[in-house]
Design a protein around this motif. Structure first.
Motif, PDB file in Angstrom:
ATOM      1  N   GLN A   1     -50.151   4.850  36.687  1.00  0.00           N
ATOM      2  CA  GLN A   1     -50.035   3.386  36.630  1.00  0.00           C
ATOM      3  C   GLN A   1     -51.321   2.711  36.162  1.00  0.00           C
ATOM      4  OE1 GLN A   1     -48.384   3.500  40.878  1.00  0.00           O
ATOM      5  NE2 GLN A   1     -47.487   1.621  40.057  1.00  0.00           N
TER       6      GLN A   1
ATOM      7  N   PRO B   1     -41.670  -4.568  37.096  1.00  0.00           N
ATOM      8  CA  PRO B   1     -42.112  -3.640  36.047  1.00  0.00           C
ATOM      9  C   PRO B   1     -42.714  -4.318  34.824  1.00  0.00           C
ATOM     10  CG  PRO B   1     -39.722  -3.802  36.080  1.00  0.00           C
ATOM     11  CD  PRO B   1     -40.208  -4.526  37.306  1.00  0.00           C
TER      12      PRO B   1
ATOM     13  N   ASP C   1     -46.716  -0.839  35.734  1.00  0.00           N
ATOM     14  CA  ASP C   1     -45.699   0.202  35.818  1.00  0.00           C
ATOM     15  C   ASP C   1     -46.051   1.339  34.853  1.00  0.00           C
ATOM     16  OD1 ASP C   1     -42.677   0.528  36.868  1.00  0.00           O
ATOM     17  OD2 ASP C   1     -42.842   1.336  34.832  1.00  0.00           O
TER      18      ASP C   1
END
Length: 362
Positions: free
Chosen positions: A85, A212, A237
């Motif tokens: 991430q 996201p 994300d």
């Protein structure tokens, strides 16, 4: 001699000026929001040793995915983030450019709220992304209603929210981020270049789960006193990180950058040790300029936007002549001043006081 006007520039670059804050080797440099406190000696020693080890392998390309650095960044940010991430590049400007390369471009748009960071429209122009400029209210504070209305009106592909905002220092309320994320069908970026200086507001990283298309941009240039290393990073994300890997240049982070940043993160506590002192100097500068009759806007950063100057350009030049460099951003009546060391802060307070009311010489 050939000039810019003689070259076949893209239409949207014609007439543009490159980014550039004044550079001048003055004794008191408070114009580009650097951390004016040096890196602790014990951290310097570890970084130098790490660089020495890295140099021995620079005949080979660096780790293209810089996984050790991404793991270190994830550990620093916390909130259960994983290396997948995290992303990094040569300063947060390059991170933002990669986002625009991946999600902007011809036929797409970027919206933000001015006054804000002057690189945003330049990055938009460089990626042929349309720039949508929405004015902030008089107090510079964004509200969920304002942000939601702007997104509904313009339907941008990308929204960027700067918090604390540069150049105003305005703190970004978490409800504004939630509102933008809910209202936007595209990408929402929160630029947290100055987040470590905000002692009251939780990082937008806490809002990433379940969102996201929310991206949080950070940098090591400010609170980490690492401006010369050029290391910006992003939490988002994992799919967003994959998208940025499509547009990054191969091996874009050198082995030396990776080694220096990873070593610095091992000492994050020491590296951030000056943050409280910088906040204290910011508050001292605020109080002193307020007492002198200036309008100092609330700031969650390491700088202040100060209004009440009769002639900001003249004040800027008068201070520069005394070896003090601050920032004139062409906001009527205003100048921006970085909080420095105690000695630097005292110097700028004394110099402004000596100029008399409104910054004019007495």
């Amino acid at each position: 001699m050939t000039s810019l006007s003689d070259l076949p520039l893209r239409d949207n670059l014609v007439g543009q000026q490159p980014y550039g804050a004044p550079q001048d080797p003055v004794p008191v440099s408070l114009n580009v929001n650097e951390n004016t406190h040096p890196i602790p000696d014990e951290v310097v020693e570890d970084i130098v040793q790490s660089l020495a080890r890295a140099v021995r392998g620079v005949n080979r390309y660096p780790d293209r995915e810089f996984l050790e650095l991404r793991e270190s960044l994830a550990g620093y940010l916390g909130h259960g983030l994983t290396a997948e991430q995290l992303w990094a590049a040569n300063g947060s400007n390059e991170v933002l450019q990669q986002i625009l390369q991946a999600f902007g471009g011809p036929g797409r748009s970027l919206l933000s709220f001015s006054p804000t960071y002057s690189m945003y429209p330049l990055l938009a122009a460089g990626t042929d992304t349309a720039w949508i400029d929405v004015p902030r209210p008089a107090d510079y504070v964004l509200t969920p209603e304002l942000v939601t209305a702007a997104i509904a009106e313009h339907a941008p592909d990308i929204v960027i929210l700067c918090g604390p905002n540069n150049p105003t220092g305005t703190v970004l309320d978490r409800e504004v981020i939630r509102a933008a994320s809910e209202a936007s069908a595209g990408i929402v970026i929160v630029d947290e270049a100055y987040q470590e200086f905000d002692a009251e507001t939780e990082s937008a990283v806490a809002l990433l789960p379940g969102r996201p298309r929310l991206l949080v941009s950070r940098t090591m240039s400010k609170a980490f006193a690492f401006a010369g290393v050029r290391l910006g990073y992003l939490a988002a994300d994992a799919a967003v990180v994959d998208a940025l890997r499509l547009v990054r240049l191969p091996y874009h982070l050198s082995a030396l950058t990776q080694a220096a940043a990873t070593a610095a993160l091992r000492h994050s506590g020491a590296m951030l040790g000056a943050v409280a002192e910088i906040r204290s100097e910011r508050d001292r500068l605020d109080a002193a300029l307020t007492e002198l009759g200036y309008q100092v806007h609330p700031s969650g950063s390491n700088f202040l936007l100060v209004g009440g100057f009769a002639d900001p350009a003249a004040t800027f030049e008068a201070l520069r002549a005394q070896g003090i460099l601050i920032r004139n951003l062409s906001i009527p009546g205003h100048l921006r001043i970085t909080a420095g060391t105690r000695e630097e802060t005292s110097a700028v307070i004394d110099a402004i006081a000596a100029l008399g009311p409104g910054g004019a010489r007495a």
